[in-house]
Design a protein around this motif. Structure first.
Motif, PDB file in Angstrom:
ATOM      1  N   MET A 125      27.588  22.525  30.037  1.00 45.01           N
ATOM      2  CA  MET A 125      27.353  22.551  31.471  1.00 45.01           C
ATOM      3  C   MET A 125      28.528  21.961  32.238  1.00 45.01           C
ATOM      4  SD  MET A 125      24.850  23.606  33.440  1.00 45.01           S
ATOM      5  CE  MET A 125      26.107  24.418  34.397  1.00 45.01           C
ATOM      6  N   ALA A 126      29.082  20.845  31.696  1.00 45.58           N
ATOM      7  CA  ALA A 126      30.235  20.212  32.341  1.00 45.58           C
ATOM      8  C   ALA A 126      31.438  21.154  32.358  1.00 45.58           C
ATOM      9  CB  ALA A 126      30.587  18.915  31.612  1.00 45.58           C
ATOM     10  N   ILE A 127      31.616  21.882  31.266  1.00 44.16           N
ATOM     11  CA  ILE A 127      32.740  22.834  31.190  1.00 44.16           C
ATOM     12  C   ILE A 127      32.557  23.964  32.191  1.00 44.16           C
ATOM     13  CG2 ILE A 127      33.868  24.559  29.709  1.00 44.16           C
ATOM     14  CD1 ILE A 127      33.286  22.706  27.334  1.00 44.16           C
ATOM     15  N   ILE A 128      31.327  24.504  32.263  1.00 46.50           N
ATOM     16  CA  ILE A 128      31.048  25.611  33.185  1.00 46.50           C
ATOM     17  C   ILE A 128      31.266  25.177  34.629  1.00 46.50           C
ATOM     18  CG2 ILE A 128      29.187  27.066  34.100  1.00 46.50           C
ATOM     19  CD1 ILE A 128      28.059  27.130  31.224  1.00 46.50           C
ATOM     20  N   TRP A 133      37.026  29.628  33.803  1.00 48.23           N
ATOM     21  CA  TRP A 133      37.295  30.516  32.682  1.00 48.23           C
ATOM     22  C   TRP A 133      36.327  30.329  31.515  1.00 48.23           C
ATOM     23  CZ3 TRP A 133      37.864  26.948  28.992  1.00 48.23           C
ATOM     24  CH2 TRP A 133      38.466  25.729  29.307  1.00 48.23           C
ATOM     25  N   ALA A 134      35.355  29.395  31.668  1.00 46.55           N
ATOM     26  CA  ALA A 134      34.470  29.044  30.544  1.00 46.55           C
ATOM     27  C   ALA A 134      33.721  30.249  29.989  1.00 46.55           C
ATOM     28  CB  ALA A 134      33.481  27.967  30.982  1.00 46.55           C
ATOM     29  N   PHE A 135      33.227  31.133  30.887  1.00 45.15           N
ATOM     30  CA  PHE A 135      32.440  32.271  30.408  1.00 45.15           C
ATOM     31  C   PHE A 135      33.296  33.265  29.625  1.00 45.15           C
ATOM     32  CE2 PHE A 135      29.272  31.180  33.822  1.00 45.15           C
ATOM     33  CZ  PHE A 135      28.253  30.872  32.936  1.00 45.15           C
ATOM     34  N   ASP A 213      27.786  27.796  17.785  1.00 45.49           N
ATOM     35  CA  ASP A 213      27.476  29.200  18.069  1.00 45.49           C
ATOM     36  C   ASP A 213      26.268  29.333  18.990  1.00 45.49           C
ATOM     37  OD1 ASP A 213      29.537  29.950  16.392  1.00 45.49           O
ATOM     38  OD2 ASP A 213      28.227  30.121  14.648  1.00 45.49           O
ATOM     39  N   SER A 214      25.289  28.446  18.779  1.00 47.07           N
ATOM     40  CA  SER A 214      24.019  28.557  19.479  1.00 47.07           C
ATOM     41  C   SER A 214      24.132  28.321  20.979  1.00 47.07           C
ATOM     42  CB  SER A 214      23.024  27.551  18.871  1.00 47.07           C
ATOM     43  OG  SER A 214      21.876  27.420  19.659  1.00 47.07           O
ATOM     44  N   ILE A 215      24.863  27.290  21.376  1.00 53.56           N
ATOM     45  CA  ILE A 215      24.910  26.924  22.792  1.00 53.56           C
ATOM     46  C   ILE A 215      25.643  27.957  23.650  1.00 53.56           C
ATOM     47  CG2 ILE A 215      25.588  25.139  24.440  1.00 53.56           C
ATOM     48  CD1 ILE A 215      23.151  24.580  22.476  1.00 53.56           C
ATOM     49  N   PRO A 216      26.822  28.455  23.221  1.00 53.56           N
ATOM     50  CA  PRO A 216      27.425  29.540  24.019  1.00 53.56           C
ATOM     51  C   PRO A 216      26.504  30.749  24.146  1.00 53.56           C
ATOM     52  CG  PRO A 216      29.041  28.646  22.506  1.00 53.56           C
ATOM     53  CD  PRO A 216      27.720  28.033  22.142  1.00 53.56           C
ATOM     54  N   ALA A 217      25.695  31.011  23.098  1.00 49.72           N
ATOM     55  CA  ALA A 217      24.786  32.163  23.129  1.00 49.72           C
ATOM     56  C   ALA A 217      23.735  32.008  24.212  1.00 49.72           C
ATOM     57  CB  ALA A 217      24.132  32.348  21.762  1.00 49.72           C
ATOM     58  N   LYS A 270      28.253  40.611  27.634  1.00 46.23           N
ATOM     59  CA  LYS A 270      27.552  40.339  28.894  1.00 46.23           C
ATOM     60  C   LYS A 270      28.232  39.191  29.644  1.00 46.23           C
ATOM     61  CE  LYS A 270      22.895  38.952  30.467  1.00 46.23           C
ATOM     62  NZ  LYS A 270      23.096  37.554  30.873  1.00 46.23           N
ATOM     63  N   LEU A 271      28.605  38.139  28.930  1.00 45.50           N
ATOM     64  CA  LEU A 271      29.271  37.000  29.558  1.00 45.50           C
ATOM     65  C   LEU A 271      30.616  37.397  30.171  1.00 45.50           C
ATOM     66  CD1 LEU A 271      28.674  33.982  27.140  1.00 45.50           C
ATOM     67  CD2 LEU A 271      28.058  34.103  29.553  1.00 45.50           C
ATOM     68  N   ILE A 272      31.380  38.171  29.432  1.00 48.07           N
ATOM     69  CA  ILE A 272      32.704  38.587  29.924  1.00 48.07           C
ATOM     70  C   ILE A 272      32.562  39.493  31.143  1.00 48.07           C
ATOM     71  CG2 ILE A 272      34.762  39.932  29.352  1.00 48.07           C
ATOM     72  CD1 ILE A 272      34.530  38.839  26.499  1.00 48.07           C
ATOM     73  N   LEU A 273      31.577  40.398  31.126  1.00 50.16           N
ATOM     74  CA  LEU A 273      31.351  41.273  32.282  1.00 50.16           C
ATOM     75  C   LEU A 273      30.960  40.463  33.514  1.00 50.16           C
ATOM     76  CD1 LEU A 273      29.425  44.260  30.631  1.00 50.16           C
ATOM     77  CD2 LEU A 273      31.774  44.277  31.516  1.00 50.16           C
TER      78      LEU A 273
END
Length: 399
Positions: A125-128, A133-135, A213-217, A270-273
């Motif tokens: 959350m802090a990064i976002i 560019w986080a996503f 892997d789980s949290i970015p998902a 989806k995240l990149i879009l």
């Protein structure tokens, strides 16, 4: 849609989750035993029911958007948690953890996973919040992870001897013998670590890797940190009971990793879009948003549920899945028998040999040639031969 959650709601949620974990320990895990199928089924149903009730409540109070996001996150994290169980099975087999003590190992794994993922949730959350560019990065991580899931599996020589365990054995006093479910014991007048603690160290290290892997998902599903946390927490609750309920089916889910790869790849795209749709990078389209297609929450939920349903059903009806399940069961018991140093009592080791023989008998109903090929591919032939040789030597030494 309400996205802000008060501190009181956070505190109540954390207290409830902590209370459920404490209840699980004191009423089910504290006394070592192997849960019956009925016990595992009842409590698995209770925890899934609690997760659904919470989701419905969130839907009513927070609106349709929060409800859909929660169920997307819960289903996704539940599937990834089941994937965790495959690794837990291998680790516990490598350490030949007595069946009655596996509950404590699993509960530790769940609690550690919850803490690890909570840390990554708030870090994410802090990064976002601070980096636009986080996503893009999260999306690439998920696409790379999806590719890794599709890559051929590599057989490790000894799952018990991973890097962390080697360090623990080198710098700490350890023993290769269990003392019930104790983490420490006294050997030759010295306090030493038991294999039970080493198992927990191995599972803890695995949990950290899965969290990456789980949290970015799940952030690909929603950026509401409360939904991310609760969906993750409820997906982990009841995982111990689920392990004993579907233990025999885990090896049957041969296509689950492909389903997870598709889902993680989909969420990565989806995240990149979405990052492109809200673009703020000056070097991309002059800093202006790009008019690209984005997936709405209902479509995403349909994709996640649909892909999981197809891969699970395909796995369960697949003839290859049934054969591979039988071969892996044989491999697991032979491997556990061969790891003689981790057996607390001779009876524990003999139990695995009996299970190995029963698994060999179960293979007789399948095509002999195909089974032979699968056994060679998975290294099961070698494990079984080693177990037979060791068992013969054990009998001869006792005569």
């Amino acid at each position: 849609m309400t996205t802000n959650v008060s501190l009181n709601v956070w505190l109540i949620t954390i207290v409830v989750i902590g209370g459920l974990l404490a209840f699980d320990f004191f009423f089910h895990v504290r006394k070592a035993h192997e849960p019956t199928l009925r016990e595992a089924a009842i409590w698995s149903g209770i925890y899934v029911g609690l997760a659904i009730v919470f989701g419905i409540g969130l839907w009513v109070v927070g609106g349709h958007g929060m409800g859909v996001d929660y169920f997307q996150g819960y289903i996704l994290e539940k599937a990834l948690s089941v994937d965790n169980l495959f690794v837990f099975v291998v680790i516990m087999s490598s350490f030949a953890v007595p069946r009655a003590d596996q509950q404590k190992v699993l509960l530790f794994g769940i609690v550690f996973a919850l803490f690890a993922r909570a840390g990554f949730i708030f870090l994410g959350m802090a990064i976002i919040d601070n980096f636009t560019w986080a996503f893009y990065v999260f999306g690439l991580i998920l696409i790379i992870t999806a590719g890794r899931l599709l890559a051929p599996e590599k057989e490790d020589d000894d799952e018990a001897n991973n890097f962390v365990i080697k360090l623990a054995k080198r710098f700490l006093r350890t023993t290769d013998h269990y003392d019930g479910d104790k983490l420490f014991t006294v050997e030759n007048g010295k306090r030493v670590l038991t294999p039970m603690l080493l198992v927990m160290i191995a599972i803890g290290g695995t949990d950290i890797l899965f969290a990456l892997d789980s949290i970015p998902a799940i952030y690909g599903v929603t950026d509401n940190v409360y939904i991310v946390f609760t969906a993750t927490a409820f997906s982990l609750m009841g995982l111990r009971q689920l392990f004993f309920l579907i233990d025999g089916l885990l090896d049957r889910l041969i296509y689950l990793k492909y389903g997870l790869a598709i889902i993680l790849g989909f969420i990565g795209v989806k995240l990149i879009l979405e990052a492109m749709h809200t673009n703020q990078f000056s070097w991309i389209n002059g800093g202006e948003p790009i008019n690209v297609y984005t997936f709405d929450p209902y479509t995403s939920l349909g994709v996640i549920v649909g892909v999981l349903a197809i891969t699970v059903i395909a796995s369960l009806v697949s003839p290859k899945g049934k054969m591979l399940s039988a071969v892996k069961t044989l491999h697991r018991h032979a491997h556990a028998y061969n790891n003689v140093e981790y057996h607390g009592e001779a009876a524990d080791r003999e139990h695995h040999y009996e299970k190995m023989e029963a698994a060999e008998t179960a293979l007789m109903k399948f095509d002999e040639k195909k089974i032979s090929e699968l056994m060679d591919e998975t290294g099961t032939t070698w494990e079984v031969e080693q177990a037979r040789r060791a068992h013969k030597e054990s009998i001869e030494s006792n005569d």
